[in-house]
Design a protein around this motif. Structure first.
Motif, PDB file in Angstrom:
ATOM      1  N   THR A   1      47.567  95.666  15.204  1.00 20.60           N
ATOM      2  CA  THR A   1      48.785  95.176  14.756  1.00 20.60           C
ATOM      3  C   THR A   1      50.129  95.879  15.519  1.00 20.60           C
ATOM      4  O   THR A   1      51.277  95.754  15.029  1.00 20.60           O
ATOM      5  CB  THR A   1      49.051  95.169  13.100  1.00 20.60           C
ATOM      6  N   MET A   2      49.681  97.063  15.848  1.00 23.77           N
ATOM      7  CA  MET A   2      50.718  97.815  16.517  1.00 23.77           C
ATOM      8  C   MET A   2      51.063  97.505  18.157  1.00 23.77           C
ATOM      9  O   MET A   2      50.098  97.291  18.721  1.00 23.77           O
ATOM     10  CB  MET A   2      50.164  99.398  16.495  1.00 23.77           C
ATOM     11  N   PRO A   3      52.427  97.606  18.490  1.00 17.51           N
ATOM     12  CA  PRO A   3      52.708  97.339  19.809  1.00 17.51           C
ATOM     13  C   PRO A   3      52.119  98.571  20.734  1.00 17.51           C
ATOM     14  O   PRO A   3      51.928  99.538  20.352  1.00 17.51           O
ATOM     15  CB  PRO A   3      54.357  97.455  19.844  1.00 17.51           C
ATOM     16  N   SER A   4      51.846  98.143  22.070  1.00 15.13           N
ATOM     17  CA  SER A   4      51.452  99.022  22.917  1.00 15.13           C
ATOM     18  C   SER A   4      52.179  98.757  24.321  1.00 15.13           C
ATOM     19  O   SER A   4      52.192  97.703  24.648  1.00 15.13           O
ATOM     20  CB  SER A   4      49.822  98.798  22.944  1.00 15.13           C
ATOM     21  N   SER A   5      52.494 100.014  25.121  1.00 15.49           N
ATOM     22  CA  SER A   5      52.976  99.918  26.444  1.00 15.49           C
ATOM     23  C   SER A   5      52.217 101.188  27.045  1.00 15.49           C
ATOM     24  O   SER A   5      51.786 101.798  26.360  1.00 15.49           O
ATOM     25  CB  SER A   5      54.573  99.996  26.526  1.00 15.49           C
ATOM     26  N   PRO A   6      52.427 100.873  28.396  1.00 15.46           N
ATOM     27  CA  PRO A   6      51.933 102.083  29.125  1.00 15.46           C
ATOM     28  C   PRO A   6      52.599 103.510  28.807  1.00 15.46           C
ATOM     29  O   PRO A   6      51.915 104.417  29.046  1.00 15.46           O
ATOM     30  CB  PRO A   6      52.074 101.636  30.833  1.00 15.46           C
ATOM     31  N   GLU A   7      53.932 103.272  28.514  1.00 12.48           N
ATOM     32  CA  GLU A   7      54.503 104.561  28.086  1.00 12.48           C
ATOM     33  C   GLU A   7      54.177 105.099  26.815  1.00 12.48           C
ATOM     34  O   GLU A   7      53.941 106.187  26.508  1.00 12.48           O
ATOM     35  CB  GLU A   7      56.134 104.367  28.091  1.00 12.48           C
ATOM     36  N   VAL A   8      54.011 104.174  25.783  1.00 10.40           N
ATOM     37  CA  VAL A   8      53.579 104.372  24.365  1.00 10.40           C
ATOM     38  C   VAL A   8      52.396 103.475  24.325  1.00 10.40           C
ATOM     39  O   VAL A   8      52.582 102.599  23.376  1.00 10.40           O
ATOM     40  CB  VAL A   8      54.801 104.456  23.443  1.00 10.40           C
ATOM     41  N   PRO A   9      51.286 104.062  24.448  1.00 13.57           N
ATOM     42  CA  PRO A   9      50.011 103.141  23.901  1.00 13.57           C
ATOM     43  C   PRO A   9      49.778 103.461  22.634  1.00 13.57           C
ATOM     44  O   PRO A   9      50.434 104.325  22.013  1.00 13.57           O
ATOM     45  CB  PRO A   9      48.939 103.946  24.642  1.00 13.57           C
ATOM     46  N   SER A  10      49.241 102.307  21.947  1.00 13.27           N
ATOM     47  CA  SER A  10      49.110 102.240  20.320  1.00 13.27           C
ATOM     48  C   SER A  10      48.238 103.380  19.915  1.00 13.27           C
ATOM     49  O   SER A  10      48.455 103.839  18.684  1.00 13.27           O
ATOM     50  CB  SER A  10      48.290 100.937  20.093  1.00 13.27           C
ATOM     51  N   LYS A  11      47.565 104.155  20.790  1.00  8.86           N
ATOM     52  CA  LYS A  11      46.699 105.274  20.129  1.00  8.86           C
ATOM     53  C   LYS A  11      47.510 106.275  19.495  1.00  8.86           C
ATOM     54  O   LYS A  11      47.268 107.163  18.868  1.00  8.86           O
ATOM     55  CB  LYS A  11      45.702 105.588  21.040  1.00  8.86           C
TER      56      LYS A  11
END
Length: 398
Positions: free
Chosen positions: A203-213
């Motif tokens: 349910t969390m957004p993820s991007s290369p800069e800020v991965p969901s982990k």
């Protein structure tokens, strides 16, 4: 993360004693934090792909069919089992609220209280997804912190029981061994978040800069600080104050002050309403997906209403039939929670990450696997024996 299993930890301590009990409690906290970190890391281990379900990660590790056969049955047992335990917990806690506030009132069967608890879940079950119950989940988290604090705070206020006894609670050597095994399962049941962690991370957004982990790991750390704050004081202070005279739910043992114990039990009810939905939501998703894709029933409000109502009704019936809180925790904790929380993430990690043999990562994972397999094998034996012994004096729907 914090579940109703916290209430049985002093009881588990009474079957294990100070040394083994404290060691197992601490080891479980460390091992399950480590395996939770592994799952958070593996969520996006393949660039451009997210494993949003536990079984998707299993399928990637073991293959399409084998991955499903390994993970899905265990997840189903955990989720359905937790819902059944929460039915029993909610019903018994409602009864305790009633009995505390109105000791002279007519006694009402636990079965009726379980039905009342189920009817509340019947309504909330119509919320469409995990995001839609975030307020319920937040309330449940606040309740778990509150009733855990009341449990150990009231125990301190009450003081040590006269003639408190810290010897192992048993009638024979066999009793001591089987109760110890069941207590291992009680501890395992307290660590249940692994079964829904990937669904939550999805349910969390993820991007290369800020991965969901990154935000997920911060959430896990906060959750485990909360777990330590709830579990260790309840387990250690509860056992210190009552010794082996403690009940399988510490809030049942506590009687005074009446209003505070009634409030704590009401908080438990509110918490397990939220907890029930968290564990039921993946089951709703699985059932509805199966009916839409395989049986070709078009998605609709009617499908949701019928499917979820039947699920809540069935878990209620089983909860009424087998209301043995402590033994249920021990059985499910060992049989179902040990694989998904203690060693399955380690096996998947070894399969996918392939750490060098005898490296630190390899050794730690194999230690977790061995301890987890022992837990899964031994604790259900003790708990099943206790269920059988309890059932000999039990009348259904009493």
């Amino acid at each position: 993360m914090v579940g109703a299993g916290v209430l049985s930890l002093p009881y588990a301590m009474s079957h294990m004693g100070w040394g083994p009990g404290t060691t197992i409690l601490t080891l479980s906290w460390v091992i399950t934090l480590y395996t939770l970190w592994q799952m958070v890391e593996m969520h996006e281990m393949v660039p451009g792909k997210r494993f949003d379900r536990y079984h998707e990660l299993g399928q990637y590790a073991f293959g399409e069919k084998l991955g499903m056969y390994i993970v899905v049955p265990q997840q189903i047992i955990v989720e359905v089992g937790t819902c059944i335990v929460y039915m029993v917990t909610g019903g018994k806690s409602l009864k305790k609220v009633h009995d505390s506030l109105c000791p002279d009132c007519k006694d009402i069967k636990t079965s009726y209280w379980i039905i009342i608890f189920a009817s509340v879940n019947l309504v909330i079950s119509q919320c469409p997804n995990l995001n839609s119950i975030s307020i319920v989940s937040l309330g449940a988290a606040a309740m778990s912190l509150t009733y855990s604090t009341i449990a150990w705070g009231t125990s301190i206020k009450k003081g040590i029981e006269p003639n408190v006894d810290y010897s192992i609670k048993s009638h024979s050597t066999a009793d001591a061994i089987f109760n110890f095994l069941s207590a291992l399962g009680d501890v395992a049941f307290a660590y249940a978040g692994h079964n829904v962690v990937l669904e939550i991370q999805a349910t969390m957004p993820s991007s290369p800069e800020v991965p969901s982990k990154k935000p997920m790991w911060r959430g896990v750390i906060l959750a485990y600080i909360g777990v330590a704050f709830c579990y260790f004081p309840v387990a250690l202070i509860g056992y210190y104050m009552f010794g082996n005279a403690v009940d399988d739910n510490i809030l049942i043992t506590l009687e005074r002050p009446v209003w505070l114990i009634a409030a704590a039990n009401l908080f438990v009810v509110l918490h397990v309403i939220g907890g029930y939905q968290i564990f039921a939501m993946p089951m709703y998703d699985m059932l509805e997906t199966f009916l839409v894709k395989k049986v070709k029933i078009p998605p609709s409000f009617t499908l949701r209403l019928i499917t979820r109502s039947v699920y809540v009704g069935l878990t209620m019936l089983v909860g009424i039939s087998v209301p043995f809180f402590g033994s249920l925790l021990g059985f499910l904790g060992g049989f179902a929670f040990a694989p998904t929380s203690y060693f399955l993430p380690c096996i998947i990690w070894l399969k996918l990450k392939k750490p060098k043999i005898f490296s630190l990562s390899w050794i730690i994972n194999w230690i977790c696997i061995i301890l987890g397999v022992l837990l899964m094998t031994l604790s259900p034996i003790g708990a099943m024996r206790n269920i059988i012994l309890s059932a000999t004096n039990y009348k259904f729907f009493s």
